[in-house]
Each structure stands twice: as structure tokens, then as C-alpha cells.
Scaffold this active site. Sequence first.
Site, PDB file in Angstrom:
ATOM      1  N   GLY A  17       0.573  -1.287   0.011  1.00  0.00           N
ATOM      2  CA  GLY A  17      -0.021   0.025   0.036  1.00  0.00           C
ATOM      3  C   GLY A  17       0.815   1.307   0.036  1.00  0.00           C
ATOM      4  CB  SER A  18       0.000   4.500   1.189  1.00  0.00           C
ATOM      5  OG  SER A  18      -1.105   4.838   0.812  1.00  0.00           O
TER       6      SER A  18
END
Length: 573
Positions: free
Chosen positions: A305-306
Site C-alpha cells: 500500500g501507501s
Amino acid sequence: MERNKTFHRRKICVIFFVVAACAFGLMGRLGYLMLVRGDYYATLAKDLQQRERKIKAARGKILDKNGVVLAGNKSVCTISVIHNQIRDPEAVISMLCKELHLPEEKVRKRVEKYSSIERIKSNVDKETGNRILAYGYAGVKVDEDYKRDYPYDTLASKVLGFTGGDNQGIIGLESVYDTYLQGKDGMILTTTDARGVEVDNVGEERREPVPGDDLVTSLDYNIQMYAMQAAEKAYLQKEADSVSIIVMNPKNGEISAMVDYPEFDLNDPFELTEEYKEYKGTEKEQDACNQMWRNKCINDTYEPGSTFKVITAAAALEEHVVSLEDHFNCPGYIVVEDRRIRCHKTTGHGSETFVQGIENSCNPVFINVGLRLGADRFYHYFEQFGLLGKTGIDLPGEAATIMHKKENIGLVELATVSFGQSFQITPIQLATTISSIINGGNRVTPHLGVRVLDGDKNIVKTFDYGAKEGVCSTETSETMRNLLEKVVSEGGGNKAYIEGYKIGGKTATSQTLPRSAHRYISSFMGFAPADDPQVLVLVIIRNPTGVYYGGTIAAPVAKEIFENILPYLELGE
């Protein structure tokens, strides 16, 4: 008649010479056996008259960086019987059943078995062994032994590993450094007669065991304890499937703590923990044990993810396809080919700079940056940063990155990779790669083994771990440290902010497959001091109940760890 006498004399002479020749031959053979082969046959005779009992060597200790014993030894006994030496079998059977709490059928079968030596039970405590010895029964042997002992039970269980019945390492550091830790077993030799009964007035011959060497690790007992307590708290409060935490030095790759909660009891490693209790006594029990021992920090991959946006940003800055002043627009989504990809803020961030895009963790900004890079250059940085290989950590079973082939990366794949989805890496790979970006551009090797010591504390071996220099420029590294400090002080990572300390970091919330299951992974990566990172913390919470955003639930866990370890390490502002 004279002819017959001559014949008999000749016959007697022949017989005499034959007998003499045989005698000389036998004498020669006897001389050969006595003088030339005497030592060999003496040894062979001695071997036939001697029984061997092994003395297990004490295994080397595993120590933390400050000398705290994380794995040691406990003195125990092995109880054995020699059938031919037993004078009162019934008394022996009764005594062993009573003292060892074993069923009579099992003890009787071994006592009555015709064998050189039969083990009744190992890992018997010293008190019980001394009581058995005090009975003075012939044919009952009580030998010193060692059992692996882990003073802190579950602490770092999936890192340390454990040993089997033969004192050999099974998983973790016990397995990787088994050659150094194992030692060399000794032997007790007793002389017996032809019936196998010990000869009176002949003492035992001992060959003393050689203890194993000690392993000094980079683990810090206090930091490991802080991390484990934080993981347990998050696990219980969020009713998560598991919580993983890595604490490492980004400058040299030394791991101070590695937690994958729930942990298991190292002193009883086959006892299933609560989440696997249902498999006890079933055909799936061994599979459940394997899962329980699994270290998700290195053995499992996930979509980062981020947190991966740190890597996308570094690659873009290296290639000069973006500047800090570049402006983007986020309406809450972006369309790539036929795919509408949304931002976590569905109403959009509006107009924002690249710096604000990092602070806001805006997907459309990073998709645009990824598209500017293009598949070829992006793939080049996957290789440059070391993401396509393994880290080389000194723990068994490290998993490799699962990534698209370069020729299969279209615009949609490029877009999703840019914000950390559609591929998978291990937590240790993410921690290592981000370390190389914030430490000035050197790809380090994460590790736990530091050096090996003998019994006199002399250094036997110091382990050397290479580093690949220049994976990114010092300018890009400095820029990324500044940007990530703003994420904590002003952006989505603010719940990790601590007054008086400069902390950089990045939050992440990713979804596991299948997406329809609505299961999430919340994470936060942080480091301090932001201008000269000495410690990096990665927190991963799998499938939390309720709120699942990384900035909301993972960042506070990292903050709690930093609040404990920064003063402990004397890392101020």
C-alpha cells in the site's frame, strides 16, 4: 625289510618337516598378530568389552547485544537401563514407574528388552535423577544431560527458534547458526564381561563433551520487550489476526527487535496457541504447528500500500520527472485506460503540490508520477533498489517479491504499482528498501547474527554483511527524509508525532485478496531522528476489527514504541 625301514624313516622325516613347518608358520602368525597387529586386536577386544553412553554437550547460548541470555541450558538427566546388569527387574520396574510417572507396560517392555542399552526417559529433572541414583539399583544409569531453556518463554520465539530431541536447531537462529551452537558430545565407557555385566573394580572412562560456542545477536532485550508489548496491546484492542513489528538500524541493517504476534512458547513449542487449539489431536495438528511457527515478517508477502509511495517518490526524484513544486489536481479519482481508480479521499484533495500529495498520501498524484516514470524506468528502480531479490537476512524461509514481468506492465498495472498495489513484498524487504532510501543511498543487509564467542569470551568469528552503495543519491535521500518528516509533523502520519523528537514516516492501508472479503492491512513505517536516522520501526496490523486506517491505528503503535526506545537509546532532537 631294509627297504621298509628306509621308507618309514623317510615318512617320519616328511611328517616332522610338515609339523615343523606348521609350527613355524603358527609361531610366525602368532608373532605377527602379537607384534604387528597387537594394538589393533587389543582395541577391538576392548571395544567388545565396553559399552558407550553419550554425554550431551551443552549448546551454546544465544545472547542479545548487551549479553542478556535469550537461549540457555538447563541441567537434566537421561535415565537408561542395561538388561544384562539388572539383578531385580521387578524392583527396577516398580521404581521407574513411580519416579518417572510412566505406565508399567512401557517400562517393562524396555527393562526386559535384550539390548546393549535402552533409554527410559530423557529431560528428567535433576532432583528426580538424584532420587533414582540413590536407590543404587544395578543396571540403572542416570546420565547428565542438557535441555534447551528459554528464560523469557515467548519472547522473540519466531526469531530464536527451538531445538529438537537431538539438541539440533529446528527453526530460526537455532537452525541458521546450528554449526556454531551445537558443540561436540562426550562419552562414558564402561567395561563389561562376556555376559554384558560391568566388571567390578574397573572405573568408567569418560570423554568429556565440548560445549558449543555462544552467538551474540543484534537483538536488544528491552527493545524486543517494548515491541512485543505494543504488538500484544494492538492485537487485543483491534482483535486483529496478527501484528508484526520490525525495529532496525537503517544505517547497518542490525535488527533490534522482530515481533510476529501471537508468539509461541519456546519451552513448549508443540503446544498450540489459542488460535490453533481446534487442530490439537487432529491430522492437521502438524500443519497448525508449522503455521504457528511461521514468521510473517520474512516468510509472508503482502501488498504494502501507501508505504510503497516512498519508493515511487524516490525513483521519480532520481529520474527528475517530478519536482517538489509540481502541481496536481485530485478530484477523488483518476481514469487510467478503462479503469477508474479512486483516492482514499473520495471527495478529492483538489489542487496540491507534490509535497502535499505525499503528506495527503494522494493516489492520483502518485499514479501521475508513476505514469511519468514509465514501465521501463520504474522496473529499473525495482532492480536498483533491490526489490526483485531477497534481502539475505540470516533467518530461514525468506520469501521473494511477487511482481509483474516487465513485459506485462501496462498502464493500469503501472498505476496500481505506483501506490503499492497489485504486487507483493515481505515486511523485511520493505523495511530494508526504505532504509536504503533514508540512510544516504546504501542498500544494507538486515541481520541478527553479530559474532560468535567461545567459552572464554574470545571472539571466534565476526560476521560481515555487505552493503550496496549508491542505490539513490544523497540529495534524493535528504529530500525524502525532509518530506517524510512533514508527513508526521503536518500530514497523515501525525498520530506518530512526539513533541521534542524529529520523526519521519508514512502510513498505509491496503486490502487483501479477494477484495470482496473486505479484509485490510494497516501499517506505518517511521524513523528517527528524521535528519540522521538511527532507528526504523515498521508496524503491520492484519485484519483489524473496526477502523482499519494505518494512520489511525498503526501510527499510534509506532508512537508508543518510539516513546519507549528513543529515550532508551538516548536519541533526542
